[in-house]
Design a protein around this motif. Sequence first.
Motif, PDB file in Angstrom:
ATOM      1  N   PRO A 138       1.091  -1.238  -0.046  1.00 32.42           N
ATOM      2  CA  PRO A 138       0.078  -0.049  -0.169  1.00 32.42           C
ATOM      3  C   PRO A 138       0.624   1.177  -0.015  1.00 32.42           C
ATOM      4  N   GLN A 139       1.670   1.123   0.843  1.00 40.71           N
ATOM      5  CA  GLN A 139       2.818   2.424   1.054  1.00 40.71           C
ATOM      6  C   GLN A 139       3.222   2.714  -0.572  1.00 40.71           C
ATOM      7  N   ALA A 140       3.754   2.010  -1.661  1.00 40.51           N
ATOM      8  CA  ALA A 140       4.487   2.140  -2.547  1.00 40.51           C
ATOM      9  C   ALA A 140       3.289   2.341  -3.862  1.00 40.51           C
ATOM     10  N   SER A 141       2.293   1.629  -3.542  1.00 42.95           N
ATOM     11  CA  SER A 141       1.434   1.584  -4.451  1.00 42.95           C
ATOM     12  C   SER A 141       0.659   3.318  -4.661  1.00 42.95           C
ATOM     13  N   SER A 142       0.678   3.686  -3.528  1.00 45.90           N
ATOM     14  CA  SER A 142       0.031   4.915  -3.018  1.00 45.90           C
ATOM     15  C   SER A 142       1.038   6.490  -3.207  1.00 45.90           C
ATOM     16  N   LEU A 143       2.881   5.890  -3.183  1.00 44.35           N
ATOM     17  CA  LEU A 143       3.747   7.611  -3.480  1.00 44.35           C
ATOM     18  C   LEU A 143       3.672   7.468  -5.109  1.00 44.35           C
ATOM     19  N   VAL A 144       3.205   6.096  -5.566  1.00 46.90           N
ATOM     20  CA  VAL A 144       3.770   6.114  -7.320  1.00 46.90           C
ATOM     21  C   VAL A 144       2.416   7.202  -8.141  1.00 46.90           C
ATOM     22  N   ALA A 145       1.614   6.352  -6.971  1.00 47.36           N
ATOM     23  CA  ALA A 145       0.328   6.929  -8.076  1.00 47.36           C
ATOM     24  C   ALA A 145      -0.165   8.388  -7.707  1.00 47.36           C
ATOM     25  N   GLY A 146       0.500   8.461  -6.237  1.00 48.81           N
ATOM     26  CA  GLY A 146      -0.196   9.846  -5.696  1.00 48.81           C
ATOM     27  C   GLY A 146      -1.221  10.611  -5.488  1.00 48.81           C
ATOM     28  N   ARG A 147      -1.900   9.294  -5.067  1.00 49.06           N
ATOM     29  CA  ARG A 147      -3.392   9.403  -4.279  1.00 49.06           C
ATOM     30  C   ARG A 147      -3.616   8.050  -2.822  1.00 49.06           C
ATOM     31  N   THR A 148      -4.733   8.572  -2.839  1.00 47.80           N
ATOM     32  CA  THR A 148      -5.022   7.574  -2.078  1.00 47.80           C
ATOM     33  C   THR A 148      -5.561   6.357  -2.645  1.00 47.80           C
ATOM     34  N   MET A 149      -5.029   4.974  -1.460  1.00 46.39           N
ATOM     35  CA  MET A 149      -5.144   3.945  -1.881  1.00 46.39           C
ATOM     36  C   MET A 149      -5.976   2.986  -0.930  1.00 46.39           C
ATOM     37  N   VAL A 150      -7.412   2.491  -1.213  1.00 51.04           N
ATOM     38  CA  VAL A 150      -7.687   1.639  -0.011  1.00 51.04           C
ATOM     39  C   VAL A 150      -8.283   0.286  -0.814  1.00 51.04           C
ATOM     40  N   ALA A 151      -8.201  -0.723   0.548  1.00 50.39           N
ATOM     41  CA  ALA A 151      -7.744  -1.966  -0.243  1.00 50.39           C
ATOM     42  C   ALA A 151      -8.908  -2.694   1.156  1.00 50.39           C
ATOM     43  N   THR A 152      -9.627  -3.234   0.262  1.00 49.04           N
ATOM     44  CA  THR A 152     -10.467  -4.201   2.347  1.00 49.04           C
ATOM     45  C   THR A 152     -10.247  -5.523   1.938  1.00 49.04           C
ATOM     46  N   VAL A 202      -2.551   7.163   2.593  1.00 49.69           N
ATOM     47  CA  VAL A 202      -2.599   8.721   2.385  1.00 49.69           C
ATOM     48  C   VAL A 202      -1.043   9.085   1.787  1.00 49.69           C
ATOM     49  N   PRO A 203      -1.147   9.719   0.807  1.00 49.76           N
ATOM     50  CA  PRO A 203       1.031   9.656   0.379  1.00 49.76           C
ATOM     51  C   PRO A 203       0.721  11.343   1.378  1.00 49.76           C
ATOM     52  N   ILE A 204       0.959  11.669   1.738  1.00 45.06           N
ATOM     53  CA  ILE A 204       1.988  12.997   2.756  1.00 45.06           C
ATOM     54  C   ILE A 204       3.018  14.063   1.473  1.00 45.06           C
ATOM     55  N   GLN A 205       1.398  15.392   0.844  1.00 46.59           N
ATOM     56  CA  GLN A 205       1.885  15.679  -0.300  1.00 46.59           C
ATOM     57  C   GLN A 205       1.762  17.400   0.512  1.00 46.59           C
ATOM     58  N   ALA A 206       2.518  18.078   0.061  1.00 48.86           N
ATOM     59  CA  ALA A 206       2.295  19.686   0.239  1.00 48.86           C
ATOM     60  C   ALA A 206       3.407  20.444  -0.669  1.00 48.86           C
ATOM     61  N   ARG A 207       3.231  21.651  -1.427  1.00 52.71           N
ATOM     62  CA  ARG A 207       3.389  22.763  -1.857  1.00 52.71           C
ATOM     63  C   ARG A 207       4.257  21.431  -3.177  1.00 52.71           C
ATOM     64  N   GLY A 208       4.033  20.420  -3.991  1.00 55.59           N
ATOM     65  CA  GLY A 208       3.825  19.942  -4.936  1.00 55.59           C
ATOM     66  C   GLY A 208       5.656  19.446  -4.718  1.00 55.59           C
ATOM     67  N   GLY A 209       5.560  18.841  -3.070  1.00 53.72           N
ATOM     68  CA  GLY A 209       6.498  18.424  -2.924  1.00 53.72           C
ATOM     69  C   GLY A 209       5.964  16.827  -2.108  1.00 53.72           C
ATOM     70  N   THR A 210       6.606  15.835  -2.127  1.00 57.18           N
ATOM     71  CA  THR A 210       5.853  14.489  -1.458  1.00 57.18           C
ATOM     72  C   THR A 210       7.265  13.883  -0.181  1.00 57.18           C
ATOM     73  N   PHE A 211       6.483  13.437   0.444  1.00 58.37           N
ATOM     74  CA  PHE A 211       7.163  13.723   1.996  1.00 58.37           C
ATOM     75  C   PHE A 211       7.575  12.254   2.139  1.00 58.37           C
ATOM     76  N   GLY A 212       5.858  11.467   2.627  1.00 56.60           N
ATOM     77  CA  GLY A 212       5.891   9.988   2.408  1.00 56.60           C
ATOM     78  C   GLY A 212       4.363   9.447   2.776  1.00 56.60           C
ATOM     79  N   VAL A 213       4.700   8.858   3.416  1.00 54.10           N
ATOM     80  CA  VAL A 213       2.467   7.902   3.543  1.00 54.10           C
ATOM     81  C   VAL A 213       2.322   7.764   5.125  1.00 54.10           C
ATOM     82  N   ALA A 214       1.130   7.858   5.387  1.00 53.54           N
ATOM     83  CA  ALA A 214       0.010   7.555   6.110  1.00 53.54           C
ATOM     84  C   ALA A 214      -0.606   6.929   6.224  1.00 53.54           C
ATOM     85  N   VAL A 215      -0.045   5.116   6.717  1.00 54.02           N
ATOM     86  CA  VAL A 215      -1.585   4.224   6.631  1.00 54.02           C
ATOM     87  C   VAL A 215      -2.217   3.619   7.210  1.00 54.02           C
ATOM     88  N   LEU A 216      -3.256   3.558   7.399  1.00 54.67           N
ATOM     89  CA  LEU A 216      -4.231   3.364   8.634  1.00 54.67           C
ATOM     90  C   LEU A 216      -4.630   2.345   8.430  1.00 54.67           C
TER      91      LEU A 216
END
Length: 805
Positions: free
Chosen positions: A326-340, A371-385
């Motif tokens: 989930p971490q890599a897929s969300s960061l590469v896609a640049g958007r939130t990924m949900v898996a059930t 959820v990718p952690i993004q701000a001001r055009g930069g990506t800093f990491g990912v939060a996984v819930l």
Amino acid sequence: MSPVHPPGEAATARAVIDENGILVHWNEDARRLLGYGPGEAEGRPAADLLVPGSPVPGPEPDGTRWSGTVELRHRDGRTLPLWLLAHHRPQEHGGAWLVVTPLGGLDRLLEDDRLLRTALACSPCALAVFDENLRLHACNEAMADLVGLPRERIRGLRLAEISGRPESEDLEGQAREVLETGRKRDAYTYRRSGGESLAHAWLARFAPLVDDHGRVCGVCVTAHDFTEQYLARERLQLVNEASVRIGTTLDVTRTAQELADVCVPALADFVSVDLLELPEEGARAGPSSVTAPVTLCRVAHQSVTPGCPEALVQPGRVGRYPASSPQASSLVAGRTMVATNIATTLTEWLEWDRARGRRVRELGVHSTMSVPIQARGGTFGVAVLRRFRRSDPFTSDDVLLAEEITARAAVCIDNARRFGRERETALALQRSLLPRSLPRTAALEAASRYLPAARAGVGGDWFDVIPLSGLRIAMVVGDVVGHGVQASATMGRLRTAVRTLADIDLAPEELLTHLDDLVTRMSQEVGLEGASGEVGATCLYAVYDPVLRRCTLARAGHPAPVMVPPGQAARQIELPGGPPLGLGGVPFESTEVDVPEGTVLGLYTDGLIENRERDIDTNHRLLCSTLAGSAAGPDSLDDTCDRILHTLLPPGGVPDDVALLLARTRGLPSAQVETWEVRADPALVATVRKQVVRQLDLWRLSEAVFTGELVVSELVTNAIRYGEPPVRLRLIHDDTTLICEVSDGSHTAPHLRRARTYDEGGRGLLLVAQLAQRWGSRHTTDGKVIWAELSVVSEAAADPGQWPP
């Protein structure tokens, strides 16, 4: 206004009264009620129907409605007290009042249980009636569906018996209170009802049932589903809480932990925050630049279980995540990924990381959101819930909420990283501009400390120890207003200016005056460049003379220093405060104090005594007591510096920069100083040279006789030829330096020039400059002093057993 009743309208006596009080409409039900036909009532004043003298209630405050009981006259003369309801209806030409009252014919409808039963059966509102023993008397289908049990099976049971949940005991207690007091109550609950997979928010309204005698004979309970409103309010509250709790400091790790703390348990059962390892300082990864596998550093995590046993990676550890995670897929896609249903949707990843797969199955994790952690055009990491205790999966509303909270945290993380980079730059600049080590002199022993602010940006505090002519020493401590690189750069300019002004031996008050002019010009430059803020600073400048054992001090808005004479208590040196640098136009004053040998002087910036732990007076007393105790004991000045910082500063770090400079004075013995008065006669120069030779032999400085004799000869000759009386010669020496000083009454400064080949003079100062280590001049109140320093090694220094003679 149509007098015709719609089909099926309940029987109502109806009349219309115009603005003049005339009855303009009278229906058939009104005739049955009062006996007047439409032809008899219409056109008459409505007041004719009132019993004379009977009170009439006034309209409501907005003037659009009126209600109350009035006494009306029946056609046969009877008096009928009737409750009337009147509505004001605006018309094209004025307005009219529509007056209505229900007729007794409705009693027959109410007695018909069929309509009531049909209404209860079809009502979307869940309703139940409990008797005076709080046992279920009746309920409709909506309530039975809510409970999840057949109506005929639960009739006669208590509310707590029907639900069986612990919270139902509280609901039954509230129903009993309604039964006893006869007052309505509302109760709120968030629970999963019978047969439902998701919890709902319910508003339970308890109302007393009162019989004809006013006795409470039961309780009516209605349940209203307000889940959407409840969840919207919870989301709004969580966003508001996130804005308060996230970003309290400019620390990346603390901000990431705050993000995790806010999301648990409000949004997830376990949250992990991982940040990208940036390849170089200041780099900013964009969504399109992240490729799998991804290297992430665990910064923070939080769980509903104490100790976070769900975590497989501890904070500070680095891990690699493949494209299926989930971490890599969300960061590469640049958007939130949900898996059930993770066991089936993330099979590839869980098989790749078998330890994680076992933990997922043990905990029963069923839903994850990255959820990718993004701000001001930069990506800093990912939060996984992740959710495993809560049975409901993540919804689209949960995704929007998580993205909103993470976006706030991303801005704070970006700010913290920017601040960290600027702080490191400013700190590196600050340390490079501060002295690497303090000079070793015969005048004093010195030690210093500098501590940058823990949370705010690095400021412009500085200190310096500057050797002056005549073995004198200058001590300076200053503080630039503001923080960051600009403050550090300003500090460097001021420190350079102080050293330059000190090199020409300006008095302390004159030096601060020149420094004040410089700060004023710097502030004007900042204004011309369009930058915000002004340049300002405080400064303390002190000059100690080991021969006279006196110290001259002046300050510009800076805290006064502390001194501890040998065997005495610590005290603050009283000297005029002076305005801060940069105000301009206000003169500075200096003060001279006697400083016995062995006195400890303490110079510092306001960060040492200003903090939230204690007030300034208390910190100042602690400074004096700590300095006095250490000065009286065997501690070195370095140990004393550490003891002062440990005693005065809070353990969590200082809120402002701290600069501390301690100095223990030394006195030069009178045997190492010799002074002569010289008459303004060139013929006496030879005599002076002989006296110098004898004195140097007495001091066992034979190696410096030739050079010293030559330098003194040139300086004395220049003073007699170009200066004004009185002329004085003073020789001072320590273990490594011989100082020759010639003073006269002229304020004209000497100038070094190169003589032409056939010139008979003009080579004196050039010769002095070639022979001396350093030379220069300084102005005094009654003239000037020309001095030269010669490097020597005395015989006593070479053989300590032979000194003193």
